[in-house]
Design an enzyme around this catalytic site. Structure first.
Site, PDB file in Angstrom:
ATOM      1  N   TYR A  94       0.737  -1.198  -0.004  1.00 36.96           N
ATOM      2  CA  TYR A  94       0.051  -0.062  -0.020  1.00 36.96           C
ATOM      3  C   TYR A  94       0.997   1.215  -0.080  1.00 36.96           C
ATOM      4  O   TYR A  94       0.313   2.235  -0.114  1.00 36.96           O
ATOM      5  CB  TYR A  94      -1.088  -0.034   1.185  1.00 36.96           C
ATOM      6  CG  TYR A  94      -1.982  -1.177   1.023  1.00 36.96           C
ATOM      7  CD1 TYR A  94      -3.058  -0.894   0.084  1.00 36.96           C
ATOM      8  CD2 TYR A  94      -2.196  -2.343   1.600  1.00 36.96           C
ATOM      9  CE1 TYR A  94      -4.004  -1.934  -0.100  1.00 36.96           C
ATOM     10  CE2 TYR A  94      -3.173  -3.127   1.596  1.00 36.96           C
ATOM     11  CZ  TYR A  94      -4.098  -2.993   0.533  1.00 36.96           C
ATOM     12  OH  TYR A  94      -5.028  -3.801   0.474  1.00 36.96           O
ATOM     13  N   ASP A 138       5.850  -7.387  -1.453  1.00 37.88           N
ATOM     14  CA  ASP A 138       4.754  -7.602  -2.148  1.00 37.88           C
ATOM     15  C   ASP A 138       4.849  -7.547  -3.581  1.00 37.88           C
ATOM     16  O   ASP A 138       5.827  -7.411  -4.144  1.00 37.88           O
ATOM     17  CB  ASP A 138       3.373  -6.571  -1.682  1.00 37.88           C
ATOM     18  CG  ASP A 138       2.122  -7.366  -1.757  1.00 37.88           C
ATOM     19  OD1 ASP A 138       1.619  -7.575  -2.897  1.00 37.88           O
ATOM     20  OD2 ASP A 138       1.551  -7.882  -0.714  1.00 37.88           O
ATOM     21  N   ASP A 139       3.888  -7.633  -4.493  1.00 36.33           N
ATOM     22  CA  ASP A 139       3.502  -7.462  -5.786  1.00 36.33           C
ATOM     23  C   ASP A 139       4.542  -6.351  -6.298  1.00 36.33           C
ATOM     24  O   ASP A 139       4.485  -5.273  -5.925  1.00 36.33           O
ATOM     25  CB  ASP A 139       2.315  -7.504  -6.293  1.00 36.33           C
ATOM     26  CG  ASP A 139       2.033  -7.328  -7.785  1.00 36.33           C
ATOM     27  OD1 ASP A 139       3.091  -7.955  -8.542  1.00 36.33           O
ATOM     28  OD2 ASP A 139       1.154  -7.041  -8.259  1.00 36.33           O
ATOM     29  N   LYS A 173       2.747 -14.864   0.992  1.00 34.31           N
ATOM     30  CA  LYS A 173       1.490 -14.647   0.735  1.00 34.31           C
ATOM     31  C   LYS A 173       1.157 -15.080  -0.492  1.00 34.31           C
ATOM     32  O   LYS A 173       1.664 -14.683  -1.749  1.00 34.31           O
ATOM     33  CB  LYS A 173       1.463 -13.055   0.822  1.00 34.31           C
ATOM     34  CG  LYS A 173      -0.042 -12.520   0.549  1.00 34.31           C
ATOM     35  CD  LYS A 173       0.046 -11.041   0.612  1.00 34.31           C
ATOM     36  CE  LYS A 173      -1.524 -10.394   0.240  1.00 34.31           C
ATOM     37  NZ  LYS A 173      -1.422  -8.974   0.176  1.00 34.31           N
ATOM     38  N   ASP A 232      -1.584 -15.095  -3.108  1.00 35.88           N
ATOM     39  CA  ASP A 232      -2.644 -14.144  -3.681  1.00 35.88           C
ATOM     40  C   ASP A 232      -3.409 -14.885  -4.974  1.00 35.88           C
ATOM     41  O   ASP A 232      -2.922 -15.579  -5.550  1.00 35.88           O
ATOM     42  CB  ASP A 232      -2.141 -12.750  -3.968  1.00 35.88           C
ATOM     43  CG  ASP A 232      -3.148 -11.746  -3.680  1.00 35.88           C
ATOM     44  OD1 ASP A 232      -4.294 -12.040  -3.238  1.00 35.88           O
ATOM     45  OD2 ASP A 232      -2.450 -10.606  -3.696  1.00 35.88           O
ATOM     46  N   CYS A 287      -4.945 -15.417   0.267  1.00 35.17           N
ATOM     47  CA  CYS A 287      -5.548 -14.159  -0.033  1.00 35.17           C
ATOM     48  C   CYS A 287      -6.390 -14.450  -1.511  1.00 35.17           C
ATOM     49  O   CYS A 287      -5.910 -15.223  -2.113  1.00 35.17           O
ATOM     50  CB  CYS A 287      -4.491 -13.013  -0.182  1.00 35.17           C
ATOM     51  SG  CYS A 287      -5.510 -11.339  -0.492  1.00 35.17           S
ATOM     52  N   ARG A 327      -6.578 -13.918   4.447  1.00 32.48           N
ATOM     53  CA  ARG A 327      -7.196 -12.493   4.352  1.00 32.48           C
ATOM     54  C   ARG A 327      -8.632 -12.819   4.443  1.00 32.48           C
ATOM     55  O   ARG A 327      -9.336 -13.936   3.599  1.00 32.48           O
ATOM     56  CB  ARG A 327      -6.897 -12.044   2.869  1.00 32.48           C
ATOM     57  CG  ARG A 327      -7.754 -10.766   2.675  1.00 32.48           C
ATOM     58  CD  ARG A 327      -7.502  -9.708   3.373  1.00 32.48           C
ATOM     59  NE  ARG A 327      -6.087  -9.010   2.929  1.00 32.48           N
ATOM     60  CZ  ARG A 327      -6.271  -8.529   1.742  1.00 32.48           C
ATOM     61  NH1 ARG A 327      -7.074  -8.220   1.059  1.00 32.48           N
ATOM     62  NH2 ARG A 327      -4.978  -7.801   1.498  1.00 32.48           N
ATOM     63  N   ASP A 341      -9.528  -6.002  -0.321  1.00 32.55           N
ATOM     64  CA  ASP A 341      -8.528  -5.020   0.019  1.00 32.55           C
ATOM     65  C   ASP A 341      -8.941  -3.827   0.599  1.00 32.55           C
ATOM     66  O   ASP A 341      -9.951  -3.265   0.199  1.00 32.55           O
ATOM     67  CB  ASP A 341      -7.617  -4.833  -1.383  1.00 32.55           C
ATOM     68  CG  ASP A 341      -6.698  -6.026  -1.906  1.00 32.55           C
ATOM     69  OD1 ASP A 341      -6.740  -7.030  -1.169  1.00 32.55           O
ATOM     70  OD2 ASP A 341      -5.872  -5.570  -2.904  1.00 32.55           O
TER      71      ASP A 341
END
Length: 444
Positions: free
Chosen positions: A152, A183-184, A288, A290, A331, A346, A350
């Site tokens: 984020y 993250d991504d 994570k 996703d 997630c 999750r 989001d």
């Protein structure tokens, strides 16, 4: 293709002015909550959102309630709650309720269990979660320390330097993050997880920097997705789940179409294990996972197995590559089929700096959607896994940030800061420090 074959399985009476119907969504991002009989539950804003965030095989007819594996009716008259449920986590029917002549008629496209629960809707949900956990989920859930996540603050433009800078700032400002999650944005393509985006820098150095501070390193992977722009898509079309006109579509994101890795293909399975073995060798211990909905999409696979069996096999392959001590963090994942296979899940869409979803669909990134569905699923924490209500983002431009902080404070789930630490003002720093505590070990 839409599933057919709904059969009436029961009915119940209720007070039409006070009754509420609880719909449980299919996956992490699917809206979940209790709605009045004259209300309009959340529905997908378009076909791509339907595929990515809802259960695509069972679109909901107008004027109908629908839960995936669970639908409960609080009659509103003080009487017991009527519950219709999947028989187990591996068999997840869609369950509908429609009003007919002052009663609710229940139908389903698969086997269901039915019972009535005293004590109100919250007690019924807690009891259901406990029943579904038996024989599948662990008996206890150790406390998970808080983390910091790049998403984020930096989204898919994150760099090695961003990770290193925030490691230093976390120490300087007293942000107690035991794990740093990359993250991504580090990867060269969706599906090409061991190839690094040139603008990122060195993944090995970034992980070394995290581990060198005594923290754990985490990384983001969408294990079932193969982007049409990836090398994997070009070189291994035989590794993809098939449809009538080519690879099955997992929707469109990152400005490209998405295909599904066929984890029942021996070579694709070996590749997936190898991805997680490679990341583990770098020093990553938290994964994570996703966009996991893709693993449960219907299509032609190398082995003739149902989508839920294929989905669970994929998670087993991830575990085989990551090792028994790694933390698996689901997630965008089908919830019931994941019980016993992930450590953290999750339980909401989001979070986003904006309060309202731009599309009006609360499965999409927004504070409102994350808050509503996360609160509705708090009862899963420490029964099925450790809940992840999504990240703490409290920099000044975040709308209604005080309300988001209060929501996170009320949960027992994972705490993860995801602001660029340098962007936090005095209130944001103080509140982030207060929220960064380990997860609760007892269910709500």
């Amino acid at each position: 293709m839409p599933r057919t074959g709904f059969t009436d399985v029961g009915e119940t009476t209720c007070d039409p002015r006070r009754a509420r119907v609880f719909e449980h969504g299919w996956q992490s991002w699917s809206p979940t909550g209790a709605y009045p009989l004259d209300g309009t539950p959340p529905r997908p804003a378009d076909d791509n959102i339907h595929l990515i965030c809802y259960r695509p095989e069972t679109p909901v007819p107008a004027g109908t309630f629908q839960g995936e594996g669970l639908l409960a009716v609080d009659p509103g008259d003080g009487g017991p709650v009527a519950v219709w449920s999947a028989p187990d986590p591996l068999t997840v029917p869609s369950i509908r309720a429609r009003a007919e002549g002052g009663r609710l008629v229940i139908s389903a496209d698969g086997p269901v269990r039915h019972w009535r629960a005293e004590g109100g809707l919250d007690a019924a949900l807690r009891g259901w979660a406990g029943t579904m956990a038996e024989g599948h989920a662990p008996a206890a859930f150790p406390a998970v320390p808080p983390m910091w996540c790049s998403w984020y603050g930096y989204f898919d433009r994150v760099t090695e330097n961003d990770i290193v800078d925030n490691l230093d700032l976390a120490t300087r400002h007293g942000i107690d993050a035991d794990m740093f999650l990359i993250d991504d944005g580090y990867e060269a393509g969706i599906g090409d997880w061991l190839e690094i985006r040139p603008g990122f820098g060195s993944l090995e150095r970034a992980v070394d920097a995290v581990v060198g501070t005594g923290r754990r390193a985490g990384i983001w992977v969408a294990p079932y997705l193969v982007g049409h722009g990836s090398r994997l898509f070009r070189e291994h079309p035989d590794w993809l789940v098939g449809g009538p006109d080519g690879p099955v579509s997992a929707g469109r994101m990152w400005d490209q179409g998405l295909a599904v890795l066929d984890v029942t293909h021996p070579d694709a399975a070996a590749h997936l294990i190898g991805v997680f073995e490679g990341l583990t060798r770098l020093g990553v211990t938290h994964f994570k996972l996703d966009y996991c909905y893709a693993g449960a999409l219907a299509g032609a696979r190398h082995e003739d197995v149902d989508p839920i069996t294929a989905y669970r096999r994929g998670l087993e392959l991830v575990r085989a590559g990551a090792g028994p001590d790694a933390t698996l963090h689901g997630c965008g994942a089908p919830l019931l089929p994941s019980i016993g296979l992930v450590d953290i899940m999750r339980v909401s869409p989001d979070m986003a700096p904006n309060l309202m979803p731009r599309s009006g669909d609360i499965s999409q990134p927004s504070q409102l959607g994350a808050r509503l569905t996360g609160a509705a699923r708090e009862f899963l924490h420490a029964r099925w896994w450790v809940n992840d209500p999504d990240c703490v983002i409290l920099r000044p431009e975040v709308e209604a940030r005080e309300e988001w902080a209060a929501h996170i404070a009320a949960t027992g789930g994972l705490r993860g800061s995801s602001d660029p630490i340098a962007a936090l003002d005095e209130w944001g720093l103080r509140t982030t420090r207060e929220l960064m505590v380990p997860t609760a070990t007892e269910p709500s």
